[in-house]
Scaffold this motif. Structure first.
Motif, PDB file in Angstrom:
ATOM      1  N   PHE A   1       0.828  -1.201   0.000  1.00  0.00           N
ATOM      2  CA  PHE A   1       0.000   0.000   0.000  1.00  0.00           C
ATOM      3  C   PHE A   1       0.865   1.256   0.000  1.00  0.00           C
ATOM      4  CE2 PHE A   1      -2.251  -3.461   1.987  1.00  0.00           C
ATOM      5  CZ  PHE A   1      -3.483  -3.430   1.355  1.00  0.00           C
ATOM      6  N   ASP A   2       0.266   2.387  -0.400  1.00  0.00           N
ATOM      7  CA  ASP A   2       0.943   3.679  -0.286  1.00  0.00           C
ATOM      8  C   ASP A   2       1.331   3.878   1.180  1.00  0.00           C
ATOM      9  OD1 ASP A   2       0.305   4.146  -2.961  1.00  0.00           O
ATOM     10  OD2 ASP A   2      -1.297   5.578  -2.504  1.00  0.00           O
ATOM     11  N   GLN A   3       2.545   4.426   1.393  1.00  0.00           N
ATOM     12  CA  GLN A   3       3.019   4.645   2.768  1.00  0.00           C
ATOM     13  C   GLN A   3       3.965   5.825   2.830  1.00  0.00           C
ATOM     14  OE1 GLN A   3       4.739   1.113   4.463  1.00  0.00           O
ATOM     15  NE2 GLN A   3       3.070  -0.173   3.768  1.00  0.00           N
ATOM     16  N   ALA A   4       4.048   6.390   4.002  1.00  0.00           N
ATOM     17  CA  ALA A   4       5.049   7.433   4.255  1.00  0.00           C
ATOM     18  C   ALA A   4       6.272   6.766   4.876  1.00  0.00           C
ATOM     19  CB  ALA A   4       4.497   8.492   5.199  1.00  0.00           C
ATOM     20  N   ASP A   5       7.453   7.322   4.575  1.00  0.00           N
ATOM     21  CA  ASP A   5       8.670   6.799   5.194  1.00  0.00           C
ATOM     22  C   ASP A   5       8.843   7.383   6.599  1.00  0.00           C
ATOM     23  OD1 ASP A   5       9.884   9.367   4.955  1.00  0.00           O
ATOM     24  OD2 ASP A   5      10.883   8.824   3.075  1.00  0.00           O
ATOM     25  N   PHE A   6       9.929   7.055   7.237  1.00  0.00           N
ATOM     26  CA  PHE A   6      10.208   7.503   8.605  1.00  0.00           C
ATOM     27  C   PHE A   6      10.155   9.019   8.747  1.00  0.00           C
ATOM     28  CE2 PHE A   6      13.293   8.861  11.823  1.00  0.00           C
ATOM     29  CZ  PHE A   6      12.771   8.223  12.958  1.00  0.00           C
ATOM     30  N   PHE A   7      10.551   9.707   7.699  1.00  0.00           N
ATOM     31  CA  PHE A   7      10.609  11.165   7.742  1.00  0.00           C
ATOM     32  C   PHE A   7       9.320  11.833   7.296  1.00  0.00           C
ATOM     33  CE2 PHE A   7      14.912   9.544   7.128  1.00  0.00           C
ATOM     34  CZ  PHE A   7      15.502  10.025   8.286  1.00  0.00           C
ATOM     35  N   GLY A   8       8.298  11.016   7.018  1.00  0.00           N
ATOM     36  CA  GLY A   8       7.000  11.552   6.641  1.00  0.00           C
ATOM     37  C   GLY A   8       6.811  11.802   5.154  1.00  0.00           C
ATOM     38  N   HIS A   9       7.786  11.407   4.344  1.00  0.00           N
ATOM     39  CA  HIS A   9       7.667  11.596   2.896  1.00  0.00           C
ATOM     40  C   HIS A   9       6.804  10.484   2.306  1.00  0.00           C
ATOM     41  CE1 HIS A   9      11.727  13.454   3.788  1.00  0.00           C
ATOM     42  NE2 HIS A   9      10.961  14.472   3.428  1.00  0.00           N
ATOM     43  N   PRO A  10       5.780  10.842   1.532  1.00  0.00           N
ATOM     44  CA  PRO A  10       4.892   9.819   0.965  1.00  0.00           C
ATOM     45  C   PRO A  10       5.568   9.049  -0.172  1.00  0.00           C
ATOM     46  CG  PRO A  10       4.267  11.990   0.189  1.00  0.00           C
ATOM     47  CD  PRO A  10       5.378  12.198   1.187  1.00  0.00           C
ATOM     48  N   HIS A  11       5.227   7.764  -0.254  1.00  0.00           N
ATOM     49  CA  HIS A  11       5.717   6.906  -1.333  1.00  0.00           C
ATOM     50  C   HIS A  11       4.547   6.080  -1.853  1.00  0.00           C
ATOM     51  CE1 HIS A  11       9.971   7.773  -0.647  1.00  0.00           C
ATOM     52  NE2 HIS A  11       9.650   7.801   0.641  1.00  0.00           N
TER      53      HIS A  11
ATOM     54  N   ALA B   1       2.613   2.884  -3.496  1.00  0.00           N
ATOM     55  CA  ALA B   1       2.696   1.441  -3.254  1.00  0.00           C
ATOM     56  C   ALA B   1       3.703   0.807  -4.214  1.00  0.00           C
ATOM     57  CB  ALA B   1       1.322   0.815  -3.415  1.00  0.00           C
ATOM     58  N   GLU B   2       3.769   1.305  -5.429  1.00  0.00           N
ATOM     59  CA  GLU B   2       4.727   0.769  -6.402  1.00  0.00           C
ATOM     60  C   GLU B   2       6.163   0.980  -5.923  1.00  0.00           C
ATOM     61  OE1 GLU B   2       0.866   1.331  -8.308  1.00  0.00           O
ATOM     62  OE2 GLU B   2       2.091   2.712  -7.121  1.00  0.00           O
ATOM     63  N   GLU B   3       6.447   2.161  -5.372  1.00  0.00           N
ATOM     64  CA  GLU B   3       7.795   2.442  -4.863  1.00  0.00           C
ATOM     65  C   GLU B   3       8.114   1.590  -3.642  1.00  0.00           C
ATOM     66  OE1 GLU B   3       8.375   7.153  -5.917  1.00  0.00           O
ATOM     67  OE2 GLU B   3       7.026   6.635  -4.265  1.00  0.00           O
ATOM     68  N   VAL B   4       7.165   1.474  -2.738  1.00  0.00           N
ATOM     69  CA  VAL B   4       7.371   0.671  -1.524  1.00  0.00           C
ATOM     70  C   VAL B   4       7.615  -0.786  -1.912  1.00  0.00           C
ATOM     71  CG1 VAL B   4       6.294  -0.121   0.624  1.00  0.00           C
ATOM     72  CG2 VAL B   4       5.996   2.261  -0.117  1.00  0.00           C
ATOM     73  N   HIS B   5       6.810  -1.297  -2.827  1.00  0.00           N
ATOM     74  CA  HIS B   5       6.924  -2.673  -3.320  1.00  0.00           C
ATOM     75  C   HIS B   5       8.311  -2.902  -3.933  1.00  0.00           C
ATOM     76  CE1 HIS B   5       5.145  -6.395  -4.995  1.00  0.00           C
ATOM     77  NE2 HIS B   5       5.639  -6.064  -6.176  1.00  0.00           N
ATOM     78  N   ALA B   6       8.719  -1.998  -4.818  1.00  0.00           N
ATOM     79  CA  ALA B   6      10.011  -2.134  -5.499  1.00  0.00           C
ATOM     80  C   ALA B   6      11.175  -2.101  -4.515  1.00  0.00           C
ATOM     81  CB  ALA B   6      10.166  -1.035  -6.554  1.00  0.00           C
ATOM     82  N   MET B   7      11.112  -1.226  -3.525  1.00  0.00           N
ATOM     83  CA  MET B   7      12.193  -1.143  -2.543  1.00  0.00           C
ATOM     84  C   MET B   7      12.257  -2.413  -1.694  1.00  0.00           C
ATOM     85  SD  MET B   7      14.790   0.340  -1.352  1.00  0.00           S
ATOM     86  CE  MET B   7      14.770   1.976  -2.028  1.00  0.00           C
ATOM     87  N   SER B   8      11.111  -2.911  -1.304  1.00  0.00           N
ATOM     88  CA  SER B   8      11.072  -4.134  -0.513  1.00  0.00           C
ATOM     89  C   SER B   8      11.669  -5.304  -1.294  1.00  0.00           C
ATOM     90  CB  SER B   8       9.630  -4.440  -0.101  1.00  0.00           C
ATOM     91  OG  SER B   8       9.575  -5.601   0.684  1.00  0.00           O
ATOM     92  N   LEU B   9      11.274  -5.439  -2.554  1.00  0.00           N
ATOM     93  CA  LEU B   9      11.818  -6.510  -3.387  1.00  0.00           C
ATOM     94  C   LEU B   9      13.323  -6.321  -3.587  1.00  0.00           C
ATOM     95  CD1 LEU B   9       8.932  -6.727  -5.995  1.00  0.00           C
ATOM     96  CD2 LEU B   9       9.404  -8.346  -4.120  1.00  0.00           C
ATOM     97  N   GLY B  10      13.748  -5.075  -3.726  1.00  0.00           N
ATOM     98  CA  GLY B  10      15.176  -4.778  -3.840  1.00  0.00           C
ATOM     99  C   GLY B  10      15.938  -5.181  -2.590  1.00  0.00           C
ATOM    100  N   ASN B  11      15.315  -5.000  -1.427  1.00  0.00           N
ATOM    101  CA  ASN B  11      15.945  -5.420  -0.170  1.00  0.00           C
ATOM    102  C   ASN B  11      16.168  -6.927  -0.140  1.00  0.00           C
ATOM    103  OD1 ASN B  11      15.832  -2.796   0.838  1.00  0.00           O
ATOM    104  ND2 ASN B  11      13.931  -3.156   1.970  1.00  0.00           N
TER     105      ASN B  11
END
Length: 186
Positions: free
Chosen positions: A145-155, A157-167
């Motif tokens: 889902f769409d989410q904000a990072d620790f610093f409150g910047h919105p991302h 769902a596609e970006e969150v998904h891609a970063m997680s898979l990259g991890n």
């Protein structure tokens, strides 16, 4: 790609609550179709299927026990002979029988699908990789889902998904497409 004859398909948190509007906008609108095609292939070839269900400790969770959100989605109801695992934290290996089941059945390869990519899918895949299992994560058979990072910047769902898979990719798991897995299932 080689898919073992006893590779386990681990379906994470495919419960009714994941469709609750309060979770917001998601990515990968065809993820359930991909999961269903993998489930059908596993069933047709007699490979082991493990259904993981979250029984949250948080009363405001969509997976809080004693309410409809905790129940399986109809398309992902376990069949006789398929294992079911209850968990209270994102990681399906934590304080559960998952590792013991896999080791007892000499299963060294797991295919992890479900929700949420950057939560339960990622934490389970990380632990599986750390425990020495060969972990495959079909990128199009999970979503977030769409989410904000620790610093409150919105991302998105596609970006969150891609970063997680990259991890995960290369360190804890191999990220693949569902079509690649299906082509290797014989």
């Amino acid at each position: 790609m080689d898919i073992h004859n006893n590779a386990a398909l681990v379906l994470i948190d495919m419960q009714q609550g994941i469709n609750h509007p309060k979770l917001g906008r998601r990515n990968n609108p065809h993820a359930e179709e991909q999961m269903a095609s993998l489930l059908a292939a596993w069933r047709a070839t007699g490979r082991p299927v493990i259904h993981v269900r979250n029984f949250s400790r948080s009363p405001d969770s969509v997976f809080w026990p004693q309410q409809p959100g905790v129940e399986y989605q109809p398309a992902f109801l376990p069949r006789d002979g398929e294992r079911q695992l209850r968990k209270k934290v994102p990681d399906a290996f934590c304080a559960s029988e998952l590792e013991a089941w896999l080791r007892r059945d000499s299963i060294s390869q797991v295919v992890i699908v479900g929700v949420v990519t950057n939560n339960s899918v990622e934490s389970t895949a990380r632990t599986g990789g750390n425990l020495g299992f060969e972990v495959l994560v079909p990128h199009d058979a999970c979503f977030t889902f769409d989410q904000a990072d620790f610093f409150g910047h919105p991302h998105s769902a596609e970006e969150v998904h891609a970063m997680s898979l990259g991890n995960l990719h290369g360190e804890y798991a191999t990220v693949v497409a569902t079509a690649e897995v299906l082509a290797a299932v014989r």
